[in-house]
Design an enzyme around this catalytic site. Structure first.
Site, short mmCIF file in Angstrom:
data_model
loop_
_atom_site.label_atom_id
_atom_site.label_comp_id
_atom_site.label_asym_id
_atom_site.label_seq_id
_atom_site.Cartn_x
_atom_site.Cartn_y
_atom_site.Cartn_z
N ARG A 231 0.84 -1.20 0.00
CA ARG A 231 0.00 0.00 0.00
C ARG A 231 0.88 1.25 0.00
O ARG A 231 0.58 2.23 -0.68
CB ARG A 231 -0.90 0.01 1.23
CG ARG A 231 -1.95 -1.07 1.19
CD ARG A 231 -2.98 -0.85 2.29
NE ARG A 231 -3.75 -2.07 2.44
CZ ARG A 231 -3.69 -2.89 3.47
NH1 ARG A 231 -2.92 -2.61 4.50
NH2 ARG A 231 -4.41 -3.99 3.48
N PHE A 247 -11.26 -5.79 -5.67
CA PHE A 247 -11.19 -6.58 -4.43
C PHE A 247 -10.66 -5.68 -3.31
O PHE A 247 -9.70 -5.98 -2.63
CB PHE A 247 -10.28 -7.81 -4.61
CG PHE A 247 -10.66 -8.69 -5.78
CD1 PHE A 247 -11.60 -9.70 -5.62
CD2 PHE A 247 -10.08 -8.50 -7.03
CE1 PHE A 247 -11.94 -10.52 -6.69
CE2 PHE A 247 -10.42 -9.31 -8.11
CZ PHE A 247 -11.35 -10.32 -7.94
N ASP A 269 -15.78 -4.18 -4.86
CA ASP A 269 -15.82 -5.41 -4.05
C ASP A 269 -17.23 -5.95 -4.09
O ASP A 269 -18.19 -5.20 -4.25
CB ASP A 269 -15.41 -5.10 -2.60
CG ASP A 269 -14.92 -6.33 -1.86
OD1 ASP A 269 -13.70 -6.45 -1.63
OD2 ASP A 269 -15.77 -7.19 -1.50
N ALA A 303 -16.14 -8.84 -9.23
CA ALA A 303 -15.09 -8.05 -9.88
C ALA A 303 -14.89 -8.46 -11.35
O ALA A 303 -14.65 -7.60 -12.20
CB ALA A 303 -13.78 -8.20 -9.11
N ASP A 323 -6.26 -7.30 -6.08
CA ASP A 323 -5.78 -8.09 -4.94
C ASP A 323 -6.88 -9.04 -4.48
O ASP A 323 -7.52 -8.84 -3.45
CB ASP A 323 -5.39 -7.13 -3.80
CG ASP A 323 -4.94 -7.88 -2.55
OD1 ASP A 323 -4.46 -9.02 -2.68
OD2 ASP A 323 -5.08 -7.32 -1.43
N CYS A 363 -2.50 -14.22 -2.97
CA CYS A 363 -2.20 -14.77 -1.65
C CYS A 363 -2.46 -16.28 -1.63
O CYS A 363 -2.67 -16.87 -0.58
CB CYS A 363 -3.00 -14.05 -0.56
SG CYS A 363 -4.76 -14.09 -0.83
N1 SAH Z 1 -7.04 -5.53 -1.06
C1 SAH Z 1 -7.67 -5.70 0.23
C2 SAH Z 1 -7.83 -7.15 0.61
C3 SAH Z 1 -8.63 -7.96 -0.36
S1 SAH Z 1 -9.34 -9.36 0.33
C4 SAH Z 1 -6.91 -4.92 1.28
O1 SAH Z 1 -5.86 -4.33 0.97
O2 SAH Z 1 -7.35 -4.87 2.43
C5 SAH Z 1 -10.36 -9.94 -0.90
C6 SAH Z 1 -11.65 -9.19 -1.09
O3 SAH Z 1 -12.24 -9.70 -2.27
C7 SAH Z 1 -12.71 -9.33 -0.02
O4 SAH Z 1 -13.10 -8.06 0.41
C8 SAH Z 1 -13.89 -10.04 -0.69
O5 SAH Z 1 -15.14 -9.51 -0.29
C9 SAH Z 1 -13.65 -9.70 -2.12
N2 SAH Z 1 -14.14 -10.64 -3.14
C10 SAH Z 1 -14.05 -11.99 -3.14
N3 SAH Z 1 -14.51 -12.49 -4.30
C11 SAH Z 1 -14.91 -11.42 -5.04
C12 SAH Z 1 -15.46 -11.27 -6.35
N4 SAH Z 1 -15.67 -12.34 -7.13
N5 SAH Z 1 -15.71 -10.04 -6.79
C13 SAH Z 1 -15.49 -8.96 -6.02
N6 SAH Z 1 -14.97 -9.04 -4.79
C14 SAH Z 1 -14.68 -10.24 -4.30
#
Ligand code: SAH
Length: 416
Positions: A231, A247, A269, A303, A323, A363
């Site tokens: 970040r 995400f 998200d 997404a 992410d 991850c």
């Molecule tokens: N980048 C974030 C962490 C991401 S965690 C940070 O820096 O804090 C992954 C995220 O993806 C979660 O919030 C989850 O709600 C979302 N997610 C999971 N599958 C998804 C999809 N198909 N489309 C959109 N969001 C999704």
């Protein structure tokens, strides 16, 4: 403090009196000698008696010499997690206090960065396998990956509290533990095991940015602490840009981009509550002029679908961050995961203004950094936008990498 719970007052399961003695295969011996703390059940040749979760287990070699001592867990395929290898010694308060002190000392540099949200104990890499403890200001969140910690947690947390004053400790249980409720002795995911209840939203600071954290219901332990350094890099890239953060969860990268001078940030998200938190996080940081000045938009949608839609609309961003959650937790899922990462990279570069920056993270621990990079590059090239000036980053200092299996995070910064 009235009504304050203390870890010593919780009814933890009792510690077994007799250590389980184990003889194991040569390959398991070699693994332990190399310092790898996991002993899988199928590698055990002989066992003195059936043990309970949290009993100490001692591994001897064929000449009856000590090899390792650790925590026994009959509910897990990882039957023992070693705490001491090579040299025998007690597993007691002094032992926990020493490991905790070492871990906290490793994190000292963070305290100079206006950061009070970080991982205090990173399991295997801090010599306490199966135990994760995150700190959010004066709240700690303990996440357990084995029942074997339960009989030791009272002592361990007592040692933590001696070194790190805290207002409360929240217990989180990994999915594996919740599959064996009979071994939980009434303990529940999200339970406060020390201190006072949470009466107001909890916040923590990361490099001076304020984030709301829900340690009881939130994903992971409430916040994705492992992305802190990435970040900070995004902040350096964002000046004057229009940014898409796919995400986004609670907007970690979005806030960093905004403070870095992005003119517009879109958090995408599928989780409505996560986006609400992202909006509240913008409000919490409104005293930072760049954040107050940035336009923050949110899209609540899948997404893949939303990005395809944005491509169709001809939208472009100068910085795209992707992410996603782990697409693979087992080796059998690697192929499918790489295909999903490839689709995202294709969508990401298609949304990128010429010469824009893209950040791609994974991850998924079974996916190697090489496979991830290769897949991302191939997908971007197929979209006619090959990645250039690639820079790879990994874990921040509070997520040390002394243990191979903990090397899960990969992040590519590139231009296209
Ligand atoms: N980048 C974030 C962490 C991401 S965690 C940070 O820096 O804090 C992954 C995220 O993806 C979660 O919030 C989850 O709600 C979302 N997610 C999971 N599958 C998804 C999809 N198909 N489309 C959109 N969001 C999704």
């Amino acid at each position: 403090m009235p009504n304050t719970l203390h870890p010593q007052l919780i009814e933890w399961p009792a510690r077994g009196q007799k250590p389980v003695k184990l003889q194991v295969s040569n390959s398991a011996l070699a693994g332990l000698h190399r310092g790898h703390p996991w002993l899988y059940a199928e590698r055990i040749k002989t066992q003195s008696h059936a043990g309970c979760p949290g009993d100490l287990a001692v591994v001897f070699d064929s000449k009856r010499r000590f090899v390792a001592v650790g925590l026994y867990d009959p509910c897990s395929p990882i039957r023992m997690r070693a705490l001491r290898i090579g040299k025998p010694g007690p597993i007691d308060r002094a032992f926990f206090a020493e490991r905790i002190a070492q871990a906290l000392e490793r994190r000292l540099p963070l305290l100079h960065t206006d950061t009070d949200g970080y991982r205090m104990i990173h399991g295997e890499s801090d010599g306490l396998p199966g135990l994760v403890i995150d700190r959010y200001a004066t709240t700690a969140v303990v996440k357990l990956y084995t029942h074997a910690w339960l009989p030791h947690l009272g002592d361990c947390l007592d040692c933590l509290l001696e070194q790190q004053p805290l207002e409360r400790i929240v217990l989180r249980l990994s999915r594996g533990l919740q599959q064996h409720p009979e071994e939980l002795h009434g303990l529940a995911d999200g339970q406060i095991i020390y201190g006072v209840p949470l009466t107001a939203p909890l916040t923590c600071r990361e490099n001076g940015l304020i984030f709301e954290v829900d340690p009881i219901h939130g994903q992971k332990t409430g916040f994705f602490l492992d992305q802190r350094d990435n970040r900070a890099q995004v902040e350096q890239l964002a000046k004057g840009k229009r940014v898409l953060n796919a995400f986004s969860y609670s907007g970690g990268f979005s806030l960093a981009a905004a403070r870095g001078g992005a003119r517009e940030v879109t958090s995408l998200d599928q989780s409505g509550p996560a986006l609400e938190t992202a909006r509240r996080n913008f409000a919490l940081n409104a005293a930072v002029p760049a954040i107050a000045a940035a336009r923050h938009l949110t899209i609540e949608d899948d997404a893949f679908k939303a990005m395809a839609e944005l491509v169709k609309q001809g939208r472009h961003y100068e910085l795209v961050i992707i992410d996603p959650p782990a697409f693979a937790v087992r080796r059998s899922q690697i192929k499918e995961a790489l295909s999903a990462y490839g689709r995202l990279a294709h969508l990401g570069v298609s949304l990128l203004a010429p010469g824009g920056d893209i950040v791609l993270a994974s991850c998924s621990s079974p996916v190697t950094p090489e496979d991830f990079r290769h897949t991302m590059c191939a997908a971007a090239a197929r979209a006619g936008r090959p990645l250039m000036h690639i820079n790879e980053t990994g874990h921040a200092l509070d997520h040390p990498l002394d243990f191979t299996e903990s090397r899960y995070l990969k992040c590519l910064f590139a231009q296209a």
